[in-house]
Design an enzyme around this catalytic site. Structure first.
Site, PDB file in Angstrom:
ATOM      1  N   ARG A  44       0.826  -1.213   0.000  1.00 56.68           N
ATOM      2  CA  ARG A  44       0.000   0.000   0.000  1.00 56.68           C
ATOM      3  C   ARG A  44       0.855   1.255   0.000  1.00 56.68           C
ATOM      4  O   ARG A  44       0.477   2.281  -0.542  1.00 56.68           O
ATOM      5  CB  ARG A  44      -0.916   0.026   1.239  1.00 56.68           C
ATOM      6  CG  ARG A  44      -2.086  -0.892   1.113  1.00 56.68           C
ATOM      7  CD  ARG A  44      -3.319  -0.365   1.817  1.00 56.68           C
ATOM      8  NE  ARG A  44      -4.267  -1.459   1.920  1.00 56.68           N
ATOM      9  CZ  ARG A  44      -4.413  -2.229   2.997  1.00 56.68           C
ATOM     10  NH1 ARG A  44      -3.712  -1.986   4.087  1.00 56.68           N
ATOM     11  NH2 ARG A  44      -5.278  -3.205   2.999  1.00 56.68           N
TER      12      ARG A  44
ATOM     13  N   SER B 100      -1.400 -18.005   4.472  1.00 59.85           N
ATOM     14  CA  SER B 100      -2.318 -17.183   5.268  1.00 59.85           C
ATOM     15  C   SER B 100      -3.477 -18.047   5.722  1.00 59.85           C
ATOM     16  O   SER B 100      -4.262 -18.531   4.922  1.00 59.85           O
ATOM     17  CB  SER B 100      -2.831 -16.011   4.419  1.00 59.85           C
ATOM     18  OG  SER B 100      -3.909 -15.375   5.049  1.00 59.85           O
TER      19      SER B 100
ATOM     20  N   ASN C 229      -5.144 -18.816  12.191  1.00 61.24           N
ATOM     21  CA  ASN C 229      -4.482 -19.462  13.304  1.00 61.24           C
ATOM     22  C   ASN C 229      -5.412 -19.770  14.471  1.00 61.24           C
ATOM     23  O   ASN C 229      -5.492 -20.895  14.964  1.00 61.24           O
ATOM     24  CB  ASN C 229      -3.465 -18.433  13.792  1.00 61.24           C
ATOM     25  CG  ASN C 229      -2.177 -19.072  14.138  1.00 61.24           C
ATOM     26  OD1 ASN C 229      -2.186 -20.104  14.779  1.00 61.24           O
ATOM     27  ND2 ASN C 229      -1.085 -18.480  13.700  1.00 61.24           N
ATOM     28  N   CYS C 230      -6.120 -18.722  14.913  1.00 64.21           N
ATOM     29  CA  CYS C 230      -6.925 -18.817  16.127  1.00 64.21           C
ATOM     30  C   CYS C 230      -8.171 -19.671  15.913  1.00 64.21           C
ATOM     31  O   CYS C 230      -8.836 -20.046  16.867  1.00 64.21           O
ATOM     32  CB  CYS C 230      -7.333 -17.436  16.599  1.00 64.21           C
ATOM     33  SG  CYS C 230      -5.937 -16.305  16.754  1.00 64.21           S
TER      34      CYS C 230
ATOM     35  N   THR D  84      15.322  -4.915  14.592  1.00 64.26           N
ATOM     36  CA  THR D  84      16.215  -5.738  15.419  1.00 64.26           C
ATOM     37  C   THR D  84      17.532  -4.973  15.593  1.00 64.26           C
ATOM     38  O   THR D  84      17.640  -3.811  15.177  1.00 64.26           O
ATOM     39  CB  THR D  84      16.511  -7.075  14.722  1.00 64.26           C
ATOM     40  OG1 THR D  84      17.236  -6.792  13.516  1.00 64.26           O
ATOM     41  CG2 THR D  84      15.220  -7.806  14.361  1.00 64.26           C
TER      42      THR D  84
END
Lengths: 563, 563
Positions: free
Chosen positions: B22, B39, B42-43, B270
Site C-alpha cells: 500500500r 495465510s 491461526n486462532c 532488530t
C-alpha cells in the site's frame, strides 16, 4: 437527624433515597410517587407488549414494603406532591386515593419527577383508543386494549426509542403496525446514512413505515396525516417525545434552564440549595458541545442521584457532564450510538469528518459472522473522537461502549488505532472494526487519500461521474451502479489504461476495503483525482433504499443479499 | 526500487507485506512460508475439530495466487529461509519440495517466524499418536486421526488457550477428553478465584480435568502423570505452551532479549536496522509493568507489522507497548481478560487491591439475563485501573474491552464510575457491572468499609469466625456456610443485638450487594469490625468447588443452582 423527602421513584428517586440511607442510617427518608408503583423497569415497558416480559408484575422491581424492610425508607405511592413551600421547607402532598392534602417538612428535598410524554392538541387526541407509554399502568392499559379481538391495526406516532420499541413489540405480537415519523428518518441519534439500515429492518419485518409525514388528526378507526394520507388504526400510541416535568419546580420559583429543564449546579442543587433535582427533568452539561442538553436516560439519572446524595453528606461530586450513549434492539439488529452524530457536530460548529466502515463482527468462518456497520465521527484537525454509531446482528453495543470510554478519556484516532482489544475468532477479528475505522480516519485526517460519502453518490451518478467498481465480475453482474466500469481489483494493474486520468474517478467495491487498495494503487501510478466511496456498494444500496436510483427495493433485497 | 523479503506468513508477515504494498506500488515483495499455507486463521484451528469450521479449506484465508493478483506480492510456500547473510544482505532459502537451496537479496528483511509449540523430551513424545497444533497441516492430521473409529479417549496436555479450545472442541465432537494441567489451575490469565468458574464449566461438560499434575510419559494407549496416575488415551495433544522461533535470528547474530524473544526497538527493528521483526517471536514492552514481555496474540502482531512497514517508509510509529487483552469461549461461558491479574501485579511489585462483583449482565426480567462474574484490579493509592477479568454466559468481552480502553488511556476508578455506557434492558443494566465494580473499588480504596476475599473464607470458617448470612431464610436453607448466622437484611435492624460487637464479623449474601447494605447499616450502628465478603456466597461456593468445605460438589451444583 436529617429529614429527606424525595419526589418521584424509579431510577433517579429510588437511587437517591437508597444512597442517602447508605450514608446515614438515622435519616428519615420519605419517597412520594404519584403512581401506584414506586420502582419499575421503565425501559422494559415496551417488552410487555411483545410478551418478552411475561407479566406486568415482573415490571415492578421494588414495593413499598421492600423499601421499608431493606432500606428503612418510607415509599408512599399514589401520593402527589403538589406544592413546595421553600420558606418553611415543607411540601404539600395530595393522597390520590383519599384526596386528603397534608404537609411534610424537609431538611433536604430531592426532585426526580421525570419527563412526560408530549401530547400536542391533535383532533381526537382524547379518544379512548389513544395511548401514551410512561409507566406500568399505561402499558397495562395499552396491553389490555390491543389484546381485544377487534384491534388488529395500530398506529404508532413517533420514531424515537419508545416508538420504535413499541412498534416492534406490537408487531411481534402479531399486529399490523404503522409507524409514523414527522422527520425524514426514525431514530434521530443515527445519521441519515446509517439509519437506512433501520428503515430497511422495519420494512423487512412488516412494519408500515411512514417518514416525513406528521399526524393531523385521529378518528375512531383511522389516523389522518398532514399529507392527507389515511391509515386505518384501531389503536394509536403517541410516542412523539418527552418534556421535563417542571410544574412543581416552576411554581416554587426554582430556576428553569434554556432548554426547559430544571437548572442545577455541578452538585445537582437547584437555585435553592436545599433542593436537589436529578433525572429526566433537569438540564445537564454536554462535555463535547460544552452546552446544556437534556437526556432522558436511566444511566445518567442513576449517577446524578448518587452524586446528589453524596453531596448532601459533604462528599465531593465529579461532574464531567454527559456524552449521551444509548442502544436499542430493533428486530434482528443491535444498534448503539454514543457522543455526537454529524448533525450534532454541525450544530455545535465543531469541525469534523467521519468514516463509514463495514467489517465482519467476528472472523468470517465462525458461525453467525455478520457485517457490522460502523460510523466514526472525529474532530478535524485533532483527530479527537466525537462519536460513533454501530448497527449489525452482532455485538454493536460492545463497539460503542469502547468508543464511549475513549471519548470520556479524550481519546483520539491514534489511541483507537492502537487500542488492544480482546480477540477470539468467536467475538471479533484480530483488527477489530473500531481499529479499522481509526486507520481509515487517520488516512482521511492526513489526506492520505480522499473519500466521498454514500450520500453524494446519487448526484455524482446523475452528473455522469466515472465510477469504477472493483468487485469481481460475478458480484458486479448481480447488481451495480448505472454506467459503472467493472475492473476487479485483481485486474486493476493490467487494465489501468481504461481509467481516465483527466477527471475525478470514484472507486467502490462491496464494503470499501478492496476499493481502498485500488485507490492506493492508482495514486502510486500517478492518478491524482481518485476517491474511495466510504461505505461502498453496501452503503450506497442502503442509502438509496427508498429512492431506487438504479433498481427497485425488491431487487436490492434479492440481489444484494441484505438479509 | 526497494526489495522487501518477509519471513513467515499468517498475521504478522502477511500484514507487513500488504502494508508495504500500500505504501509502495513499485517495491518487490517476496514472502516465504515454510508450510503449505501462507495465510490461515491461526486462532480458528481448534474449531475445525469441533466442526464449527466445516472444512479445512475454509481455514485458509489467502492463497499465493490471491496475494499475486490483489497485491502483486509473491508468496512462496514450502520454502524455508535457512540463513541470513547480513553483510551481503541476502537470505538463503531451501525449497522444501525440491530440496534446492537458493539466495535472494534484500533491502529490508521482515522476520515474522512466530512461535513453536513447546515439546519437552517426555518418554513417548515421538509416538505417532502425539500431536501439536500450530498450523492447518497439524490440525488436519489431528482431525483425521481422532476421526478413526478406535480413537475415543484423548488426553490434552496444557490448560492454556489452545489446550482448552482443543479439549472443548474434541469434547463437542463426542470424544472422552482428559485435560491435564501442571499448575493448580487452567487459563493462567485468570486469578484462582475467577478460574474456578472455568474448572466447573469444564467438569460440567464432561471434561476429565486434572490440575496440579504433570505429564511423565506417553505410551501407546495411555499417559502416565507425575502422580503415578494412568489415563487411557488413544491420542495425545501437547499444548504446553509456545516458545519464540528465534533460530534464524540467533544464527544471524541478532540480539535476543532476556525472555528469549527477538529484541526490537520502538520501530520493531532488530539490532540490525535493515531487519525488522514482529509477532510471536519478539519481546514487547508492557505498559503496566514497564518490563519486557511476550505475547502470542494476533492483534498485537498485526499492529506491529503495520508499524514496521510504516517505519520502513519513514512514517513515525507510536509504540506505547502492550497490556495483553484476550478472550475465549469455553462451552457456554464467555471469558475475557485484560491487563494485570493479581499474580502479575504482585510479580511487578505494584501495590494493588481488587474487587469481585457478581451482577446481572442485563436487566433481570429480560430473556437470558445471567450473572456476570467480574473482577477488577486497581492500583493503591491512585485508583488507576490495572486489569480486569470477566466470565459469564453474557457479554463478557464487551466489559473487558471497555476496561482495556480505560487502561490504555490511564483511567482510574473515578473515570470508570462515571463512564457513560449504552444502556438498553437487552444489553445491560442502567448501572453496568463495570460501573458497580468501580463504586465498590472506590469504597475499598477510601476505606469506606472493609472486605475479605473468598479465598480467605475457608480459613476463617475453620477458625470459628462469625459469619452473618443476610440472605432470606429460604436461600439460607438451601445451603450455607457451617455455623453461619442467618439474619436476612430485612430483619437486620431489629435483630442487631444478635451480632457480637467484640470481634470481627463477616457478612455475606448471594452476590455481595445486600451484604454491602448490611455492612453500612452495622457501621452506622457503631460496629467497627465488620467485613463484606467480596464475591459473597456465589464466589465462596465456586472457590470451594474442589475442596468441599461444607458440602459435596454435586450438592453445590444442585443446591446453589449454578447452572
Amino acid at each position: 437527624m436529617k429529614k429527606v423527602l424525595v419526589v418521584g421513584g424509579v431510577a433517579g428517586g429510588a437511587t437517591a433515597a437508597v444512597r442517602v440511607r447508605r450514608l446515614d442510617e438515622k435519616a428519615e427518608i420519605i419517597m412520594f410517587e404519584k403512581g401506584p408503583h414506586v420502582s419499575f423497569s421503565n425501559c422494559s415497558l415496551p417488552y410487555y407488549l411483545g410478551r418478552v416480559v411475561e407479566s406486568k408484575e415482573k415490571l415492578v422491581l421494588m414495593t413499598p414494603e421492600s423499601f421499608k424492610t431493606k432500606y428503612n425508607i418510607e415509599a408512599r405511592v399514589n401520593q402527589e406532591v403538589i406544592r413546595i413551600h421553600r420558606e418553611e421547607k415543607t411540601v404539600e402532598i395530595k393522597n390520590l386515593e383519599t384526596n386528603e392534602v397534608y404537609k411534610e417538612s424537609y431538611d433536604v428535598l430531592i426532585l426526580s419527577p421525570g419527563a412526560n410524554p408530549v401530547v400536542p392538541p391533535f383532533e381526537g387526541v382524547n379518544l379512548p383508543h389513544v395511548f401514551t407509554v410512561r409507566n406500568v399502568a399505561d402499558i397495562d392499559r395499552l396491553h389490555q386494549y390491543v389484546n381485544q379481538s377487534n384491534v388488529e391495526r395500530i398506529a404508532v406516532i413517533g420514531g424515537g426509542f419508545i416508538g420504535v420499541e413499541v412498534a416492534e413489540n406490537l408487531r411481534e405480537a402479531g399486529k399490523v403496525v404503522t409507524l409514523v415519523e414527522y422527520s425524514p428518518q426514525i431514530m434521530a441519534p443515527f445519521d441519515e446514512d446509517m439509519v437506512q439500515i433501520l428503515h430497511k429492518e422495519m420494512l423487512d419485518h412488516g412494519i408500515q413505515l411512514i417518514v416525513g409525514d406528521g399526524l393531523k388528526k385521529i378518528t375512531e378507526n383511522a389516523i389522518e396525516l398532514n399529507s392527507g394520507k389515511q391509515v386505518e388504526a384501531q389503536a394509536v400510541v403517541l410516542a412523539i417525545g418527552v418534556k421535563p416535568e417542571i410544574t412543581l419546580a416552576k411554581e416554587a420559583g426554582l430556576e428553569i434552564g434554556e432548554l426547559g429543564g430544571i437548572k442545577v449546579n455541578a452538585n445537582y442543587q437547584t437555585s435553592d440549595p436545599s433542593i436537589y433535582a436529578v433525572g429526566d427533568a433537569i438540564e445537564v452539561y454536554h462535555r463535547l458541545t460544552h452546552k446544556p442538553t437534556r437526556l432522558a436516560l436511566a444511566g445518567p439519572a442513576v449517577r446524578q442521584a448518587r452524586a446528589a446524595a453524596d453531596h448532601i453528606y459533604g462528599q465531593k461530586t465529579n461532574n464531567k457532564g454527559v456524552i449521551g450513549s444509548s442502544s436499542v434492539k430493533i428486530f434482528d439488529l443491535n444498534c448503539a450510538v454514543t457522543g455526537l452524530n454529524e448533525r450534532a457536530a454541525k450544530e455545535a460548529n465543531i469541525r469534523y469528518d467521519s468514516v463509514y466502515v463495514i467489517a465482519p463482527d467476528k472472523v468470517g468462518l465462525m458461525p453467525n459472522s455478520n457485517p457490522l456497520h460502523f460510523k466514526l465521527i472525529f474532530e478535524v484537525p485533532t483527530g479527537r473522537i466525537l462519536g460513533a454509531q454501530a448497527i449489525g446482528k452482532g455485538n454493536a453495543d460492545k463497539r460503542i461502549d469502547v468508543i464511549a470510554a475513549l471519548i470520556t478519556m479524550g481519546g483520539t484516532l491514534e489511541d483507537l488505532k492502537e487500542l488492544e482489544l480482546t480477540y477470539s475468532p468467536m467475538y471479533s477479528t484480530a483488527r477489530d472494526v473500531v481499529n479499522i475505522a481509526a486507520l481509515v480516519g487517520l488516512n482521511i485526517l492526513h489526506a492520505d487519500y480522499k473519500q466521498v460519502h454514500v450520500s453524494k453518490v446519487r448526484n455524482l451518478v446523475e452528473q455522469g461521474a466515472t465510477f469504477i467498481d472493483v468487485r469481481e465480475n460475478h458480484e458486479f453482474e448481480s447488481g451495480h451502479l448505472v454506467n459503472a466500469i467493472n475492473i476487479p481489483l485483481s485486474e486493476l494493474r493490467e487494465r489501468v489504461d481504461e481509467i481516465p486520468r483527466d477527471k475525478p474517478v470514484y472507486i467502490h467495491c462491496r464494503s470499501g476495503q478492496r476499493s481502498y487498495n485500488a485507490v492506493k494503487i492508482l495514486q502510486h501510478l500517478g492518478f491524482t483525482n481518485v476517491y474511495n466511496v466510504s461505505g461502498s456498494f453496501l452503503g450506497i444500496c442502503l442509502y438509496e433504499y427508498f429512492t431506487d436510483v438504479t433498481t427497485s427495493r425488491e431487487k436490492i433485497v434479492t440481489d444484494y443479499n441484505f438479509k
